[in-house]
Design a protein around this motif. Structure first.
Motif, PDB file in Angstrom:
ATOM      1  N   ASP A   6       0.833  -1.205   0.000  1.00  0.00           N
ATOM      2  CA  ASP A   6       0.000   0.000   0.000  1.00  0.00           C
ATOM      3  C   ASP A   6       0.866   1.254   0.000  1.00  0.00           C
ATOM      4  O   ASP A   6       0.510   2.268  -0.617  1.00  0.00           O
ATOM      5  CB  ASP A   6      -0.922   0.005   1.213  1.00  0.00           C
TER       6      ASP A   6
ATOM      7  N   ARG B 162      -7.705  13.805  -5.597  1.00  0.00           N
ATOM      8  CA  ARG B 162      -7.464  13.145  -4.314  1.00  0.00           C
ATOM      9  C   ARG B 162      -7.513  14.166  -3.187  1.00  0.00           C
ATOM     10  O   ARG B 162      -7.014  15.285  -3.322  1.00  0.00           O
ATOM     11  CB  ARG B 162      -6.098  12.459  -4.322  1.00  0.00           C
TER      12      ARG B 162
ATOM     13  N   ASN C 281      -4.247  10.538   3.453  1.00  0.00           N
ATOM     14  CA  ASN C 281      -5.074  10.271   2.284  1.00  0.00           C
ATOM     15  C   ASN C 281      -6.495   9.997   2.771  1.00  0.00           C
ATOM     16  O   ASN C 281      -6.784   8.932   3.321  1.00  0.00           O
ATOM     17  CB  ASN C 281      -4.522   9.089   1.502  1.00  0.00           C
TER      18      ASN C 281
ATOM     19  N   GLN D 272      -9.603   9.965   1.101  1.00  0.00           N
ATOM     20  CA  GLN D 272     -10.607   9.267   0.305  1.00  0.00           C
ATOM     21  C   GLN D 272     -10.343   7.778   0.178  1.00  0.00           C
ATOM     22  O   GLN D 272     -11.278   6.990   0.069  1.00  0.00           O
ATOM     23  CB  GLN D 272     -10.679   9.885  -1.102  1.00  0.00           C
ATOM     24  N   ASN D 273      -9.108   7.369   0.163  1.00  0.00           N
ATOM     25  CA  ASN D 273      -8.776   5.962  -0.072  1.00  0.00           C
ATOM     26  C   ASN D 273      -7.993   5.377   1.095  1.00  0.00           C
ATOM     27  O   ASN D 273      -6.797   5.112   0.976  1.00  0.00           O
ATOM     28  CB  ASN D 273      -7.975   5.813  -1.374  1.00  0.00           C
TER      29      ASN D 273
ATOM     30  N   ASP E  98      -6.314   2.809   3.227  1.00  0.00           N
ATOM     31  CA  ASP E  98      -5.859   1.451   2.971  1.00  0.00           C
ATOM     32  C   ASP E  98      -5.587   0.737   4.291  1.00  0.00           C
ATOM     33  O   ASP E  98      -6.089   1.145   5.342  1.00  0.00           O
ATOM     34  CB  ASP E  98      -4.621   1.469   2.070  1.00  0.00           C
TER      35      ASP E  98
ATOM     36  N   GLY F 270      -4.402   5.196   5.481  1.00  0.00           N
ATOM     37  CA  GLY F 270      -4.162   6.397   4.694  1.00  0.00           C
ATOM     38  C   GLY F 270      -3.164   7.366   5.285  1.00  0.00           C
ATOM     39  O   GLY F 270      -3.024   8.481   4.787  1.00  0.00           O
TER      40      GLY F 270
END
Length: 553
Positions: free
Chosen positions: A196, A256, A272, A274-275, A277, A281
């Protein structure tokens, strides 16, 4: 029998105090008081010759002077008193023999001394037993700012600059080297997902960032309604860095939601949103070893993040190649405290220093420093370049002055400002040009006021204060100072932290009136630093614990 009762009380008092006195002191006192007792008995025997019934040894063992009633006593009463005295002295003599034989007074001294030692040790040790001396961290000694002759306006920066050595490590290399996130070193068994992490770093080369902020087409009232809906939807809370947040900025891209955060320990964190992991993030990079005072994405190359720190280094982090670039400034004795890009290409950088000087650097040449001139008498806290007429820039700092310079007329020998504003009563923490036209400057000062100045005409006589409002900016020693900032795509909305309760983030209009107090049950602390996303309706605030509170996700 008053004399008999008085004698009994004397005997009881002697018996109570006898055990508490050392044997040596008792014998000396008995010699002195026994003689007084014998004399008193002779004086009170009126009218007849008295014979003392006390032997020399009995007199020596007496421990109190006997007070005898002054009235005449009959012979029977006197005999009773003398018998009582002899009986008492025999008892006392027997007690002294027992004490001396058993050596009780010495045992009492030793027991008392051991009790006192245990009390002192217990009072001195306040840490639980599980902590050892090696595990205890020794904090720097706190000293009174008044004794050090430091003014209140300088107190916050002095604490940051002089007492952060607890977290100081070996300085990072000045040249280029590879970026490695904390938790992904070769010698570390990371619990995070390395796949990731590699995906996160590779994604920067695929993003198409927005290079400049476009003005919003909707009206102020309509946009305020949107923000109210966002504020009422609740916030997302994420621990991004370990210590206090000193700086933060959104990635200027629409693909993003990425937030960069500068920490007290020199760590730069990427969040991060929105995504998320397996690593949630969050990725941390040990870019510096001291607090990250300022960070900004390059206008023409947003994948380049520039940071400056109290460790004396101003440098760029290339997220596309995963490399730290060579330091633009390396000055540990006079570290950079704020900076801005003089050119849209990001090649020319204006940085303010701790001693009040401004350094002009050009990253395209080998000797990067082009010019240095004195701008303020004390630490510079903010540098802001005019968004349209980029030859003009504003600076402010601890000397309570707001200054506007013209790059075309400033040299190392001639550093006269185009305009100087003296209206601030205390240190100025920030001064920002309005993002679209540059016709206004917004300032935040420790004199508990927010001010907006009209800069539509860049002349000393035309720059005047447009509006001012009271705002509690006293955050104290352990919180970062407030820095009111503009919406990146509007000039009618301002965001700033608040000391009000319940805890909230305030959105102000162009007249500095609070139009939206953003609060949430999860927002239980002061968010000193706050920012708008340049293209999306997202708001983030950072606190002194390294947490980020985001509205609009």
């Amino acid at each position: 029998m008053p004399a008999t009762r008085r004698s009994l009380r004397i005997i009881d008092n002697v018996n109570q105090t006898q055990n508490e006195q050392p044997l040596k002191r008792i014998s000396v006192k008995l010699q002195k008081l026994g003689a007084e007792t014998k004399e008193n008995l002779k004086v009170n025997r009126i009218g007849r010759k008295s014979k003392s019934s006390f032997s020399d040894s009995d007199v020596q063992n007496n421990s109190q002077s006997i007070e005898v009633d002054d009235s005449d006593l009959s012979s029977d009463e006197e005999d009773a008193v003398e018998k009582l005295q002899r009986r008492r002295l025999e008892i006392e003599k027997h007690k002294l023999e027992v004490i001396q034989k058993l050596n009780l007074h010495q045992a009492a001294f030793e027991l008392k001394a051991s009790i006192n030692i245990k009390k002192k040790v217990a009072a001195r040790s306040k840490l639980p037993a599980r902590f050892t001396s090696e595990e205890v961290k020794h904090e720097p000694v706190r000293k009174s700012l008044r004794i050090q002759n430091i003014q209140a306006s300088e107190a916050s920066e002095h604490v940051i600059h002089t007492m952060e050595h607890t977290y100081e490590e070996e300085r990072k290399p000045v040249g280029e080297y590879e970026m490695v996130s904390i938790g992904f070193e070769e010698d570390t068994e990371a619990e995070l997902s390395k796949d990731d992490y590699l995906t996160f770093m590779k994604s920067f080369s695929d993003m198409k960032p927005t290079l400049s902020s476009k003005p919003h087409s909707d009206s102020t009232i309509k946009h305020i309604k949107k923000l109210k809906v966002i504020a009422s939807a609740g916030c997302a809370v994420k621990k991004v860095v370990m210590k206090r947040i000193f700086s933060m900025a959104f990635y200027p891209g629409c693909e993003r939601l990425l937030l960069a955060v500068g920490c007290k320990t020199g760590t730069v964190g990427f969040y991060n949103m929105q995504n998320p992991d397996k690593n949630e993030g969050v990725y941390l990079f040990p870019t510096h070893t001291r607090p990250v005072r300022n960070l900004k994405f390059c206008p023409s190359h947003p994948n380049m993040l520039y940071t400056c720190s109290y460790d004396g280094i101003l440098r760029a982090s290339d997220m596309t190649s995963g490399m730290y670039k060579e330091a633009v400034i390396d000055n540990q004795e006079n570290p950079p405290t704020a900076f801005d890009f003089q050119s849209l290409s990001g090649d020319v950088i204006l940085s303010g220093s701790y001693d009040g000087s401004v350094v002009v650097t050009d990253t395209r040449i080998r000797e990067k420093t082009v010019n240095t001139f004195e701008a303020h008498s004390k630490n510079i806290k903010c540098v802001s370049v005019h968004p349209v007429k980029r030859e003009y820039f504003a600076t402010c700092g601890n000397d309570t002055k707001l200054k506007i310079f013209d790059m075309r007329t400033v040299t190392s020998n001639h550093s006269k400002a185009l305009a100087v504003v003296h209206e601030h009563g205390k240190s100025i923490d920030s001064a920002f040009f309005s993002p679209l036209t540059g016709n206004k400057i917004l300032t935040t000062s420790l004199d508990d006021r927010l001010r907006i100045y009209n800069t539509s005409e860049m002349t000393a006589s035309a720059i005047r204060m447009q509006t001012s409002a009271r705002h509690n900016n006293f955050t104290g020693r352990w919180l970062s100072n407030f820095q009111a900032s503009w919406h990146p795509a509007r000039e009618d909305l301002i965001i700033v932290g608040s000391m009000a309760r319940p805890r909230q983030i305030e959105i102000l209009d162009e007249n500095l009136n609070c139009v939206i107090p953003i609060s949430d049950p999860d927002l239980s602390c002061v968010c000193s630093l706050n920012c708008f996303h340049p293209t999306q309706d997202v708001i983030s605030g950072g606190n002194s614990g390294g947490r980020v509170f985001t509205f609009g996700l």
